[in-house]
Design a protein around this motif. Structure first.
Motif, PDB file in Angstrom:
ATOM      1  N   SER A 210       0.963  -1.207  -0.040  1.00 24.03           N
ATOM      2  CA  SER A 210       0.008   0.018   0.062  1.00 24.03           C
ATOM      3  C   SER A 210       0.746   1.304  -0.052  1.00 24.03           C
TER       4      SER A 210
ATOM      5  N   SER B   7      -5.679  -3.454  -7.154  1.00 24.99           N
ATOM      6  CA  SER B   7      -5.134  -4.675  -6.619  1.00 24.99           C
ATOM      7  C   SER B   7      -4.011  -5.252  -7.389  1.00 24.99           C
TER       8      SER B   7
ATOM      9  N   THR C 271     -10.994 -13.353  -2.903  1.00 21.79           N
ATOM     10  CA  THR C 271     -11.382 -11.815  -3.223  1.00 21.79           C
ATOM     11  C   THR C 271     -11.909 -12.181  -4.526  1.00 21.79           C
TER      12      THR C 271
ATOM     13  N   HIS D  57     -15.435  -5.367   3.353  1.00 24.80           N
ATOM     14  CA  HIS D  57     -15.670  -4.693   1.990  1.00 24.80           C
ATOM     15  C   HIS D  57     -14.546  -3.510   1.865  1.00 24.80           C
ATOM     16  N   TYR D  58     -13.952  -3.253   0.722  1.00 24.13           N
ATOM     17  CA  TYR D  58     -13.145  -2.365   0.365  1.00 24.13           C
ATOM     18  C   TYR D  58     -13.719  -1.330  -0.868  1.00 24.13           C
ATOM     19  N   ASP D  59     -13.295  -0.136  -0.615  1.00 26.33           N
ATOM     20  CA  ASP D  59     -13.542   0.770  -1.933  1.00 26.33           C
ATOM     21  C   ASP D  59     -12.337   1.873  -1.968  1.00 26.33           C
ATOM     22  N   ASP D  60     -11.233   1.627  -2.628  1.00 21.51           N
ATOM     23  CA  ASP D  60     -10.129   1.921  -2.842  1.00 21.51           C
ATOM     24  C   ASP D  60     -10.234   3.045  -4.138  1.00 21.51           C
TER      25      ASP D  60
ATOM     26  N   GLN E 215      -8.924   5.323   0.594  1.00 19.32           N
ATOM     27  CA  GLN E 215      -8.852   4.093   0.904  1.00 19.32           C
ATOM     28  C   GLN E 215      -9.761   3.830   2.093  1.00 19.32           C
ATOM     29  N   TYR E 216     -10.953   3.229   1.602  1.00 19.21           N
ATOM     30  CA  TYR E 216     -12.197   2.963   2.497  1.00 19.21           C
ATOM     31  C   TYR E 216     -12.353   1.480   2.510  1.00 19.21           C
ATOM     32  N   ARG E 217     -12.368   1.150   3.965  1.00 19.97           N
ATOM     33  CA  ARG E 217     -12.728  -0.131   4.424  1.00 19.97           C
ATOM     34  C   ARG E 217     -14.287  -0.116   5.141  1.00 19.97           C
TER      35      ARG E 217
ATOM     36  N   THR F 223     -16.331  -4.607   8.368  1.00 22.85           N
ATOM     37  CA  THR F 223     -15.253  -5.496   8.715  1.00 22.85           C
ATOM     38  C   THR F 223     -15.753  -6.337   9.898  1.00 22.85           C
TER      39      THR F 223
ATOM     40  N   GLN G 118     -12.318   5.694  12.009  1.00 25.66           N
ATOM     41  CA  GLN G 118     -12.855   4.582  11.809  1.00 25.66           C
ATOM     42  C   GLN G 118     -14.041   4.150  12.891  1.00 25.66           C
TER      43      GLN G 118
END
Length: 703
Positions: free
Chosen positions: A119, A133, A281, A338-341, A374-376, A379, A451
């Protein structure tokens, strides 16, 4: 945990917007001037494995001998010969770059001159920082690796260097290629690459598509991908425009690898996974780019660039917790997220030449704005009661529950870095032999980290600051064949690392010295030698709650890259790197080497075009070996990864079958079926395993 996947229709909006943009608004100022370089042509000069020019170090095509930095290029010929399908494959041909923690095989991750994480923002797509990714696809034409300091033109960046993946562009000559491959482990891929002019409109198009479905080499899992990548170019007398978009729907195993016991691999079947079938993934990666160039005069042009990339994906992990060496019980727990980058970039550059007092200045002036988000989201951290032991000698799958329990304190983590910068670079030609390189960058940034869900929401970091990054270099062109160079630069990287407990870290700062030589041993054969010394402060190492700032660390060494034609029908790539890393100031690990940074690495590859009768077609064979030295598994040096040597080979046959260029190629990787361990997360419970002997049979027809 259910995999998260956005709808296809919502993802096509960016493509439609770009393709429907009225060209007349952009071309209104077209004037009658002598024709300029067509943007669709690559800004490099390549001859087989040798590259003479690159664009990464100056944001425009510059002869490698004129740069005061080390730049290595993995050329299209290299990519074709060795069927490069990932950045890991590509880095076999570059000195001093090895794999780092790939997050279960789902991320591009590299150590460069001793530094790097998955990262660190050091992978770019067409000069734009990527949050994707995986970054090497069927759209990739070549890869440029800028060694050492890169912060001058690319902002917050490690002094170890960056990797820039350059995409294929539309061409004005009609060509369509259909390709397919079969993988020895099962499955394969099918792709289409078509390009050409659109009538007499001045436009050219390109469409690249690929469908991949390949079985994973371990006992279960598969790699799947659907890629669609249209692009469009217009080139006039003074103005040029390129629009491109890439859509990649993918899934892949999330494989934590194997476990070490007392510093050695456990006695476990190499091909058996220790997780579950749901450990994978799934996501959708997108990128879009618009580049508008306008020739201001014979000596100056302006370029506006807009770039966007977004990776929305979900991870499900059978997270290792502990290992009982006596019983062989391996304890795991279900985790996931879940991720949103996303990256958004816009920049305006002015590139030109100016004569001042009889001396030439090659100038670059620019301003840019970048958002790295970068968003998670949700979780999942299953509790202790949902853990399960698996027998490493006789694994039974299906008893570990999928991740399903949401963690309120660790969910919805947003790590946002927004920056605005101005920069300049001047390649000042003092005379025919000496080039003085001066540059500087002023960067203002805002960093926000928070967070947690609802009442658990906590702002961990919210600040703004600015920094000035200098660069100076000197090139001495001793002859047409030999140039010597040196440079000094500083680096600055706001830390985006956050522990699971919410701890944040101050920015990294560093300085770098480098000297080197670039020499053409013969026409078509180039040698690059570099010696470097790097010091960084406040380096974060580890993952999860094990992150720490290692204090002051250093890296120094030598790199040698040799590439090109050594004789008629013979080509060579040879690399070697010696890298000495050390924790210079750390209360626990002072004097130790940096984790996963080997002292010695090297490779040697040869390719030969066989002298056979033309009626039998063209035959090309090649192969070689690469060596990765012993590495420490963590900064505490509590365990080590052994050195390994791997061998690869290929043979290709080309023939104008029915008037169409046809090729058939067989590639063998890891010929001697070596068991090896390329990287780790820093824990003996998470050590990645390298692919065994594999074969790929590929065929293509060009129309």
């Amino acid at each position: 945990m259910k995999s998260y996947r956005p709808s296809l229709s919502s993802q096509c909006a960016a493509l439609l917007t770009l393709c429907l943009l009225p060209a007349s608004q952009l071309l209104a100022q077209e004037l009658e001037l002598p024709s300029q370089e067509v943007v669709a042509k690559p800004n490099v000069e390549e001859n087989g494995y040798q590259a003479k020019r690159a664009s990464t170090a100056s944001k425009s095509s510059v002869a490698l001998k004129d740069e005061a930095q080390s730049v290595q290029v993995v050329t299209p010929q290299t990519i074709e010969d060795f069927q490069v399908r990932s950045l890991d494959d590509a880095m076999k041909f570059v000195s001093g770059v090895i794999q780092s923690n790939t997050l279960g095989g789902t991320k591009d991750a590299f150590i460069k001159r001793g530094f790097g994480t998955n990262s660190d923002g050091s992978v770019l797509r067409d000069g734009i920082r990527s949050n994707l990714s995986k970054n090497f696809t069927a759209t990739s034409e070549r890869v440029e690796v800028l060694k050492g300091p890169a912060a001058l033109l690319y902002g917050a960046m490690d002094p170890g260097g960056l990797i820039n993946v350059i995409s294929k562009l539309p061409q004005y000559q009609q060509r369509t290629t259909v390709s397919g491959s079969a993988f020895s482990e099962g499955g394969g891929s099918l792709s289409l690459d078509t390009t050409g002019p659109i009538g007499d409109s001045g436009f050219a198009y390109r469409l690249i598509t690929e469908r991949q479905n390949e079985d994973y080499w371990r006992n279960y899992g598969s790699h799947e991908q659907v890629l669609i990548a249209p692009s469009l170019t217009w080139a006039g007398e003074r103005t040029s425009l390129t629009l491109s978009y890439e859509y990649n729907d993918y899934s892949a195993p999330f494989d934590r690898g194997t476990v070490f016991i007392d510093g050695h691999p456990a006695d476990i079947d190499y091909e058996k996974r220790l997780d579950e079938r749901w450990a994978e993934t799934r996501g959708i990666a997108e990128s879009a780019r618009a580049v508008l160039e306008y020739q201001l005069s014979d000596d100056w042009k302006s370029r506006f660039t807009y770039g966007w990339n977004n990776d929305i994906y979900g991870l499900s992990i059978a997270q290792p917790v502990s290992m009982n060496a006596a019983t062989g019980a391996f304890r795991r727990v279900g985790n996931g997220a879940h991720y949103d980058d996303e990256t958004r970039y816009s920049g305006l550059d002015f590139i030109g030449q100016q004569m001042i007092f009889g001396q030439r200045h090659d100038l670059l002036l620019g301003i840019e704005h970048e958002l790295n988000d970068q968003y998670r989201g949700k979780t999942y951290r299953n509790p202790n009661g949902m853990r399960h032991d698996i027998d490493t000698h006789n694994p039974v799958y299906g008893n570990l529950p999928e991740p399903s329990v949401v963690s309120p304190t660790q969910s919805n983590r947003r790590n946002e870095l927004t920056s605005t910068s101005v920069y300049f670079k001047d390649n000042w030609h003092l005379d025919d032999s000496w080039i003085l390189v001066l540059g500087g960058r002023y960067q203002h940034y805002d960093q926000y980290i928070a967070q947690g869900l609802g009442a658990s929401r906590t702002t961990l970091f919210d600040k703004n600051d600015q920094t000035l990054i200098p660069f100076t270099g000197l090139v001495y062109k001793a002859s047409d064949a030999l140039s010597l160079y040196g440079n000094y630069s500083r680096s600055f990287v706001p830390n985006t690392s956050v522990t699971d407990a919410g701890q944040t870290f101050d920015p990294e700062e560093g300085r770098s010295y480098e000297v080197g030589a670039k020499y053409d041993l013969r026409p078509g054969l180039s040698l690059n030698l570099a010696l470097f010394d790097i010091v960084k402060e406040n380096v974060v190492v580890g993952s999860g709650d094990d992150m720490e700032a290692a204090g002051k660390v250093g890296s120094r060494g030598v790199e040698v890259d040799l590439a090109g034609r050594i004789a008629d029908d013979w080509e060579l790539i040879a690399t070697y790197a010696y890298t000495h890393t050390e924790l210079l100031d750390d209360p626990s690990n002072k004097g130790n080497r940096l984790a996963q940074a080997p002292r010695h690495t090297g490779s040697l590859y040869l390719t030969h075009e066989l002298p056979v009768d033309d009626q039998l077609g063209t035959w090309r064979v090649g192969g070689g070996t690469r060596y990765i030295g012993e590495r420490t598994g963590d900064n505490a040096d509590s365990f080590r990864l052994d050195s390994y040597t791997l061998a690869d080979a290929f043979v290709r046959w080309e023939y104008p079958l029915l008037g169409h260029k046809t090729s058939l190629q067989l590639n063998l990787d890891n010929i001697f079926d070596k068991h090896y361990y390329p990287s780790t997360t820093g824990s003996q419970l998470n050590v990645s395993v390298g692919e065994p002997r594999t074969a790929r049979l590929s065929a293509s027809v060009e129309f």
